[in-house]
Design a protein around this motif. Sequence first.
Motif, PDB file in Angstrom:
ATOM      1  N   ASN A 182      15.680  -7.666  34.261  1.00  0.00           N
ATOM      2  CA  ASN A 182      16.274  -6.349  34.027  1.00  0.00           C
ATOM      3  C   ASN A 182      17.790  -6.363  33.893  1.00  0.00           C
ATOM      4  N   SER A 183      18.331  -7.444  33.342  1.00  0.00           N
ATOM      5  CA  SER A 183      19.771  -7.498  33.107  1.00  0.00           C
ATOM      6  C   SER A 183      20.100  -6.699  31.844  1.00  0.00           C
ATOM      7  N   PRO A 184      21.383  -6.467  31.577  1.00  0.00           N
ATOM      8  CA  PRO A 184      21.722  -5.815  30.295  1.00  0.00           C
ATOM      9  C   PRO A 184      21.085  -6.530  29.104  1.00  0.00           C
ATOM     10  N   PHE A 185      21.031  -7.875  29.146  1.00  0.00           N
ATOM     11  CA  PHE A 185      20.370  -8.630  28.078  1.00  0.00           C
ATOM     12  C   PHE A 185      18.901  -8.234  27.939  1.00  0.00           C
ATOM     13  N   GLY A 192      14.685  -2.451  24.210  1.00  0.00           N
ATOM     14  CA  GLY A 192      15.015  -1.612  23.066  1.00  0.00           C
ATOM     15  C   GLY A 192      16.269  -0.769  23.250  1.00  0.00           C
ATOM     16  N   GLU A 193      17.108  -1.110  24.258  1.00  0.00           N
ATOM     17  CA  GLU A 193      18.357  -0.343  24.444  1.00  0.00           C
ATOM     18  C   GLU A 193      19.475  -1.037  23.681  1.00  0.00           C
ATOM     19  N   LYS A 194      19.765  -0.531  22.506  1.00  0.00           N
ATOM     20  CA  LYS A 194      20.706  -1.225  21.620  1.00  0.00           C
ATOM     21  C   LYS A 194      22.129  -1.241  22.174  1.00  0.00           C
ATOM     22  N   ASP A 195      22.424  -0.337  23.110  1.00  0.00           N
ATOM     23  CA  ASP A 195      23.785  -0.306  23.649  1.00  0.00           C
ATOM     24  C   ASP A 195      23.867  -0.873  25.070  1.00  0.00           C
ATOM     25  N   ALA A 196      22.808  -1.591  25.479  1.00  0.00           N
ATOM     26  CA  ALA A 196      22.831  -2.151  26.843  1.00  0.00           C
ATOM     27  C   ALA A 196      23.830  -3.306  26.964  1.00  0.00           C
ATOM     28  N   MET A 197      24.082  -4.005  25.844  1.00  0.00           N
ATOM     29  CA  MET A 197      25.068  -5.108  25.874  1.00  0.00           C
ATOM     30  C   MET A 197      26.268  -4.729  25.010  1.00  0.00           C
ATOM     31  N   SER A 198      27.425  -5.293  25.347  1.00  0.00           N
ATOM     32  CA  SER A 198      28.637  -5.059  24.554  1.00  0.00           C
ATOM     33  C   SER A 198      28.496  -5.741  23.194  1.00  0.00           C
ATOM     34  N   GLU A 199      29.331  -5.354  22.244  1.00  0.00           N
ATOM     35  CA  GLU A 199      29.350  -6.000  20.922  1.00  0.00           C
ATOM     36  C   GLU A 199      29.605  -7.504  21.076  1.00  0.00           C
ATOM     37  N   ALA A 200      30.529  -7.847  21.983  1.00  0.00           N
ATOM     38  CA  ALA A 200      30.855  -9.262  22.187  1.00  0.00           C
ATOM     39  C   ALA A 200      29.638 -10.020  22.696  1.00  0.00           C
ATOM     40  N   ASP A 347      32.789 -14.854  23.211  1.00  0.00           N
ATOM     41  CA  ASP A 347      31.559 -14.086  23.025  1.00  0.00           C
ATOM     42  C   ASP A 347      30.407 -14.681  23.840  1.00  0.00           C
ATOM     43  N   LEU A 348      30.360 -16.005  23.865  1.00  0.00           N
ATOM     44  CA  LEU A 348      29.302 -16.679  24.618  1.00  0.00           C
ATOM     45  C   LEU A 348      29.423 -16.356  26.113  1.00  0.00           C
ATOM     46  N   VAL A 349      30.658 -16.375  26.614  1.00  0.00           N
ATOM     47  CA  VAL A 349      30.872 -16.036  28.023  1.00  0.00           C
ATOM     48  C   VAL A 349      30.492 -14.573  28.268  1.00  0.00           C
ATOM     49  N   ALA A 350      30.834 -13.697  27.331  1.00  0.00           N
ATOM     50  CA  ALA A 350      30.464 -12.275  27.471  1.00  0.00           C
ATOM     51  C   ALA A 350      28.951 -12.145  27.550  1.00  0.00           C
ATOM     52  N   PHE A 351      28.247 -12.927  26.737  1.00  0.00           N
ATOM     53  CA  PHE A 351      26.786 -12.885  26.776  1.00  0.00           C
ATOM     54  C   PHE A 351      26.267 -13.362  28.136  1.00  0.00           C
ATOM     55  N   LEU A 352      26.833 -14.468  28.637  1.00  0.00           N
ATOM     56  CA  LEU A 352      26.369 -15.002  29.931  1.00  0.00           C
ATOM     57  C   LEU A 352      26.588 -13.983  31.055  1.00  0.00           C
ATOM     58  N   LYS A 353      27.647 -13.200  30.903  1.00  0.00           N
ATOM     59  CA  LYS A 353      27.920 -12.172  31.924  1.00  0.00           C
ATOM     60  C   LYS A 353      26.969 -10.978  31.811  1.00  0.00           C
ATOM     61  N   ALA A 354      26.230 -10.914  30.706  1.00  0.00           N
ATOM     62  CA  ALA A 354      25.250  -9.824  30.534  1.00  0.00           C
ATOM     63  C   ALA A 354      23.885 -10.224  31.091  1.00  0.00           C
ATOM     64  N   LEU A 355      23.828 -11.355  31.810  1.00  0.00           N
ATOM     65  CA  LEU A 355      22.548 -11.823  32.348  1.00  0.00           C
ATOM     66  C   LEU A 355      22.406 -11.501  33.834  1.00  0.00           C
ATOM     67  N   THR A 356      23.310 -10.659  34.349  1.00  0.00           N
ATOM     68  CA  THR A 356      23.295 -10.338  35.776  1.00  0.00           C
ATOM     69  C   THR A 356      22.357  -9.169  36.045  1.00  0.00           C
ATOM     70  N   SER A 357      21.453  -9.358  36.984  1.00  0.00           N
ATOM     71  CA  SER A 357      20.499  -8.310  37.346  1.00  0.00           C
ATOM     72  C   SER A 357      21.213  -7.226  38.150  1.00  0.00           C
ATOM     73  N   PRO A 358      20.704  -5.965  38.091  1.00  0.00           N
ATOM     74  CA  PRO A 358      21.413  -4.860  38.761  1.00  0.00           C
ATOM     75  C   PRO A 358      21.643  -5.105  40.258  1.00  0.00           C
ATOM     76  N   GLU A 359      20.676  -5.769  40.928  1.00  0.00           N
ATOM     77  CA  GLU A 359      20.831  -5.945  42.378  1.00  0.00           C
ATOM     78  C   GLU A 359      21.957  -6.906  42.755  1.00  0.00           C
ATOM     79  N   PHE A 360      22.465  -7.668  41.760  1.00  0.00           N
ATOM     80  CA  PHE A 360      23.594  -8.572  42.056  1.00  0.00           C
ATOM     81  C   PHE A 360      24.867  -8.197  41.293  1.00  0.00           C
ATOM     82  N   ALA A 361      24.793  -7.063  40.603  1.00  0.00           N
ATOM     83  CA  ALA A 361      25.928  -6.651  39.765  1.00  0.00           C
ATOM     84  C   ALA A 361      27.186  -6.435  40.600  1.00  0.00           C
ATOM     85  N   HIS A 362      27.021  -5.974  41.868  1.00  0.00           N
ATOM     86  CA  HIS A 362      28.203  -5.717  42.697  1.00  0.00           C
ATOM     87  C   HIS A 362      28.972  -7.011  42.986  1.00  0.00           C
ATOM     88  N   LEU A 363      28.287  -8.141  42.964  1.00  0.00           N
ATOM     89  CA  LEU A 363      28.976  -9.419  43.196  1.00  0.00           C
ATOM     90  C   LEU A 363      29.836  -9.790  41.997  1.00  0.00           C
TER      91      LEU A 363
END
Lengths: 367, 133, 358
Positions: A182-185, A192-200, A347-363
């Motif tokens: 359930n990460s942004p990715f 199907g949430e097209k705006d869940a991840m940034s353009e980068a 961009d690759l780093v931005a993508f890797l940062k979109a793999l964080t699940s909500p329960e760990f997002a605060h970290l």
Amino acid sequence: MNVPPSLILVLFLLFCPQALHAADPLLGLPPVPIPADNPQTPEKIALGQRLFEDKRFSADGTVSCATCHDREKAFGDALPVSEGVGKQKGTRNAPTVINAVFYKVQFWDGRRSSLEEQAKDPFVNPVEHGLKSHQPILDVIRGDADYPAAFGAVFGVEPASITIDHVVKAIASFERTVVSGNSPFDRYLYGGEKDAMSEAAIRGLAIFRDKGRCQSCHAIEQTDALFTNNQLHNLGVGFKRIEPRLMEIANSLRSAVTRGETIDEKVLTAPDISELGHYVVTFRPSDIGRFKTSGLRNIAVTGPYMHDGSLKTLEEVVELYNKGGEPNPMLDSGILPLDLTAEEKADLVAFLKALTSPEFAHLQTAK
Amino acid sequence: MFKGICLILLALALSLPSVAARADEFTEADLKKWQEDFMVVVKEGEKLFHSALGSNAVSCDMCHPNGANNHPETYPKFQKQIGKVVALRDMINWCLKNPLKGTEMAADDPKMVAMEAYITWERRGVPLAPGKH
Amino acid sequence: MSSEVSRRIFLQQLGAAAAVTALPLSLVEIAWGAGKGESFTFAYISDPHITQIKGTEFVDNFDKGLAKAVLEVNFMFPQPDFVVFGGDLAQLGKPEELDHGMEMLSKLTLPVRYVIGEHDYYLDLGKYWEEKISKLNYSFDHKGVHFVVLNSILTDDDWTHKRWPTAAERMQQMARLDNPDGSPFMVKEAQRNWLKADLAKIDKKTPIVVMSHSPLYKIYKGWNFWTDDAEEVQALLQPFQQVTVLHGHVHQILYNQIGNITFHAMMSTAWPWPYPHSFAGKPSMVPKLTVPMNRADPFHERDATGWSAIDLASGKVTNRLELWENTPRTVAEDEKTGLPADSQYQDPAKRIPPQDHY
């Protein structure tokens, strides 16, 4: 009109799929594999968690599983290499427990095949829990006010019949609940949430799959993604140090094992042997320096990186791959220079940062 | 007068060759020509398949003699190198970019069409098996 | 696990032929007939296809394959008695390619025996090879086994001498596997006569190992997985009690048994070829015994490539295939059937999906 509530729910989910996904912490994950000989029960999971967090199962009463696999550090320890009893350092970076259930082999070098088997080793490793055998664990359990009843309820055993196998079954059951999707990715690709991840991050996904050559090992599939191919590869990290003495180091491992020393102890106490990777399991030359492909979920909150914790940031990790790993004769044949531009790396780093699940997002935001 | 025009038209109609036939009636000669045209593209594809299309002197036929082991009948299918269900041309492009260290071709690039023509021609007669690995 | 590892190390320390050396010596002697044999191991590196791009620039992937094989052979424990190089060192027979390949092979710490492949031959018809590397056909004896090296990639004189405007064009044509203008490989009469004379001195009980580049039997003519006078060569070998043919060229796992003769193919260090039966509609004779290698993933450039460690005990060959991106495979004689068999996958029920080529 009298509409049944279930129909309203169905309609709601049909028209608001994001709501369903927001409620599904496993979005993007395949079903969790549960072994037939260790079924999940709420009582067993609760017992496992208690055992996981019990510091008495160590030589000086300071180390539990949770010491190096701390929920508030995304089930890692945020150190380059872990510290056990008496602040002794091992040789390996603590891998997160999150989604470890999906691995087909455990430990960086794949020396164990199940969570149950994996859980036995750190207790008796001199630089981790530091016990001489599993017996002190069983003694603590039998003398505890609550454990005997809990083991009786979960496994139907008398205190005298409790074994280390019961202990690790409960711990593994708990670990099988430490799963996160359930990460942004996931919301972007599978929800199907097209705006869940940034353009980068969206550009980063395309690089991940194509020019970055990440996809083949850190697998994304059509309907879910584990970000691992469950195999072991040589990237050359830490190899330079052992290369000139390869034969000598392999021979020292051979004689240590012949003397009856355990692989588990050797890899955490002998830094050179540690770098042999999967070779310690197979004794095949082509397995030298091969380490397990880590899943990438929550990667932004589980640094530092690589088997030896030698890379501090995701930028450094991307740079390692961009130059085609550290050259060595055993380098994996899928690792090649990538020629990424500065923007592609970002961009690759931005993508890797979109793999964080909500329960760990605060970290992640805390970083 | 009217009858005369009719007769002339009739005579014209009878004298016209088959080019006035209906739109989708084609002849043996058409079939032959089209097959020959197709084979020209297959030959072009064969040439491309046996030449260094990338930057490193590696060619497709080194791993796929006679286009073997490409299995065009199995596409679209899941390709783990790409992480999703893709068409044959996507895998051709993947190979161009990776083992051959070249650049990808557009889907409508005549070279891409020629490669697809050669690969499928060498695999003719094999039943469709979409998705099969 | 530690007991499993100790057992494995124990076996490795004894050598992979541990099972045989553990037999009572008398039994070994009976099996050897001549009573003077002993178990030994040699390594087999084949088909690296070193390819010059231009100047000092070579295809990196193929360089890395050969370098890796050399390093791993040097790493073998215990050390093998010698190394066999199975042919196709170069892609287009150029001195630059042969020199570059020989430089890498020179890092081997063991003696090397060389077999020539068609990619080494058809530029100058073996001249540079003979001057700088090795004779094209020869024999030698080692610990009771008679080894024969053949140059099996000769072909018709017309094709070789009259068909092509330049030597480079001839080499290019021979280098294309699926060439409709190709020509089948042969050992040819002169060399068969040499073989006959060579074998005349050898006791029929002596184990024979023949090493050629092309398979000394017929699989698929369209790709020259083929030796045109294979039957004549086989006829010279059949009188011997224990004959093994080891060959390169096919870049795949392949084994067969014809009469007394066991055949094993060696992997390439460069790239895998598909099996001929994967080319639709063309009949081929891929041996029924062969359990196919796994389908290769081109992401890992050295998937379905590797080298072999050959154990010889009682003249019988055990082929341990070191596959770099795959689980190793072992092909050895099945004691019940007397035929070569894959130690893990011979039973069709035990095969894994990537072995289902079609």
